[in-house]
Scaffold this motif. Sequence first.
Motif, short mmCIF file in Angstrom:
data_model
loop_
_atom_site.label_atom_id
_atom_site.label_comp_id
_atom_site.label_asym_id
_atom_site.label_seq_id
_atom_site.Cartn_x
_atom_site.Cartn_y
_atom_site.Cartn_z
N SER A 300 0.83 -1.20 0.00
CA SER A 300 0.00 0.00 0.00
C SER A 300 0.86 1.26 0.00
O SER A 300 1.89 1.32 0.67
CB SER A 300 -0.90 0.01 1.24
OG SER A 300 -1.58 1.24 1.36
N GLY A 301 0.44 2.23 -0.78
CA GLY A 301 1.14 3.51 -0.81
C GLY A 301 0.41 4.59 -0.05
O GLY A 301 0.85 5.74 0.01
N LYS A 302 -0.76 4.24 0.57
CA LYS A 302 -1.53 5.22 1.31
C LYS A 302 -0.84 5.56 2.63
O LYS A 302 -0.20 4.71 3.25
CB LYS A 302 -2.94 4.68 1.58
CG LYS A 302 -3.76 4.51 0.31
CD LYS A 302 -5.18 4.04 0.64
CE LYS A 302 -6.00 3.91 -0.64
NZ LYS A 302 -7.37 3.45 -0.37
N ARG A 303 -1.03 6.77 3.04
CA ARG A 303 -0.31 7.26 4.22
C ARG A 303 -0.65 6.45 5.47
O ARG A 303 0.22 6.13 6.27
CB ARG A 303 -0.68 8.74 4.44
CG ARG A 303 0.08 9.41 5.56
CD ARG A 303 -0.25 10.89 5.60
NE ARG A 303 0.49 11.57 6.66
CZ ARG A 303 0.40 12.85 6.90
NH1 ARG A 303 -0.39 13.62 6.17
NH2 ARG A 303 1.09 13.40 7.89
N GLN A 304 -1.94 6.09 5.62
CA GLN A 304 -2.38 5.39 6.84
C GLN A 304 -1.87 3.95 6.90
O GLN A 304 -1.72 3.39 7.98
CB GLN A 304 -3.91 5.39 6.95
CG GLN A 304 -4.54 6.77 7.03
CD GLN A 304 -4.81 7.37 5.66
OE1 GLN A 304 -4.25 6.92 4.66
NE2 GLN A 304 -5.66 8.39 5.62
N SER A 305 -1.66 3.34 5.73
CA SER A 305 -1.27 1.92 5.72
C SER A 305 -0.05 1.68 4.84
O SER A 305 0.10 0.61 4.27
CB SER A 305 -2.45 1.07 5.22
OG SER A 305 -2.88 1.52 3.94
N LYS A 306 0.78 2.67 4.73
CA LYS A 306 1.92 2.58 3.83
C LYS A 306 2.83 1.40 4.18
O LYS A 306 3.21 1.22 5.33
CB LYS A 306 2.73 3.88 3.87
CG LYS A 306 3.70 4.02 2.70
CD LYS A 306 4.24 5.44 2.62
CE LYS A 306 5.11 5.60 1.38
NZ LYS A 306 5.59 6.99 1.24
N GLY A 307 3.13 0.60 3.18
CA GLY A 307 4.00 -0.55 3.37
C GLY A 307 3.28 -1.85 3.64
O GLY A 307 3.88 -2.92 3.56
N ASP A 308 1.98 -1.80 3.95
CA ASP A 308 1.22 -3.02 4.20
C ASP A 308 0.98 -3.78 2.90
O ASP A 308 0.70 -3.17 1.86
CB ASP A 308 -0.13 -2.70 4.84
CG ASP A 308 0.00 -2.23 6.28
OD1 ASP A 308 1.13 -2.28 6.80
OD2 ASP A 308 -1.01 -1.82 6.86
#
Length: 559
Positions: A300-308
């Motif tokens: 994931s590239g979203k701020r809340q879940s980045k790296g998941d």
Amino acid sequence: MKVKKIIALQLMLSMMLVLGFASCSKKSSSKNSSRATGWNVDGKKASKKQEAGPGLVFVEGGTFTMGKVEDDVMHDWNNTSTQQHVQSFYMDETEVTNAMYLEYLDWVKNVFPPTDEKYKDVYNGVVPDTLVWRNRLGYNETMTNNYLRHPSYAEYPVVGVNWIQAVEFAKWRTQRVNESLLEKNGYLKKNAKTNDVTAEQNFDTETYLATPTSAYGGNAEIVLPGKKGARKAPKSGKNGTAAEPKNIYAQRSSGILLPEYRLPTEAEWEYAAAADVGQREYNIYKGQKKYPWSGSYTRSGKRQSKGDQLANFKQGNGDYGGIAGWSDDGADITNKVKSYPANDFGLYDMAGNVAEWVLDVYRPIVDNEANDFNYFRGNQYTKNKIGKDGKIEVITTDSIQYKTLSNGKKVATSLPGQIAQVPVDENETYLRQNFDKSDNINYRDGDKQSTKFFNFADAESTNKKANEGRDMYNSPKHNVSTDSLGKMVRKYDQSSKRTTLINDNVRVYKGGSWRDRAYWLDPAQRRYFPQDMATDYIGFRCAMSKVGAKSEKRKTARN
């Protein structure tokens, strides 16, 4: 003053005339009036909009590029890109879970008790193969014993189900959903679906539509006339005779019953998984997705879940989920459905978790030159069987039909209460352009006309010896039969001259699973597996065709 009163009176009269004409106009164009003939149509209002069945979400159809758009590193050339169009449909929000499948098992066990010798093959035929978890050099007995039935795995996708079992589950689901809808609308006795159902009294949608009085074994206490039917005493006509009530049972035109649940076609599954609608600009797509989510990475590239991780899959040799305390995807085998974000159609686990059966028979190519609208290979058209008495033939407890799998296991393909089916014949195919036979699996591929040995003068040859070895797909031919004593005889094809595993009994499965590398997460990837075999990494989800309008929402211009 008098002039003003006269003018006012004239205005009132003219207004009354206008209103009178308007009311006449409204009466002549009432909702029960036919737009074709102007006749008053006396009928119950039917719902014009199809409701989504339980567990389904709407997928608006459209055009898309089916097939792989990235480099074909495997060089198998079985998923070259083609332009396709699919109609709108509904699809399961998640894969069919253990809890959903256990509901099916419980129903079959109650209606067709396996303790009865007559029905033991019915129940045994729907039970998943839990031994798929076993491995020669691995200890997986925990999953073998617990995965299907332990409540900790209730919301995990069911595995060990072959393609035939998945199709039968979809049929069962159709009957139970429509049964519930009829009960809700007063056409079936309340709670009969649980209290009164037996092997002899079983419900089937098509039987109910064709001959309602035959549903539930012809039990009139369960199959009820509709609210506007015979529950009310029929009114006497002018000549004193009572008119027979009409349309007292639900029909297709009632708008109550839903189309059948089924497996999605390959085109539908790939379209739904890619969900390119998420990167649409007006009437075009801005590029093609590599995964069911946007971007070229599995994290994931979203701020809340980045790296998941956005799915569970095998990340390397001996790495099914990362290290303890910091697991990459939170799972080593399958995972609870909805553990990862949904795609732009609201569908979960279209990559990872388990790969999924689709309806199509596998062929190395998709023949878009023959058809690019709702593409599907596997049509086998049938019709209702008519008995000697001229009436449709309904399956009884003594005429249950089974399919014997290559391993000798039996699966019931028709149950009591269903209408017996037979292949279509020349009465349906004569002078037709769209189809000319019942079985169309090999159309333009695999039939005699497709082989290099084909002889036009001998197109209808039935000489098996002359045609031996000239099949398009020279696959192994295993055989299971029963001897005179009822003992099963299994014959394994040991020929060394077989050249392929492809035949008419291998089905496509799509999507990467918990056992697969990221390469297989691409929605365009396609593989095949025998339809009567099961694994620990293939599950399924159901789909349903949409009737009526393509879209559920009115389109508005974007300014």
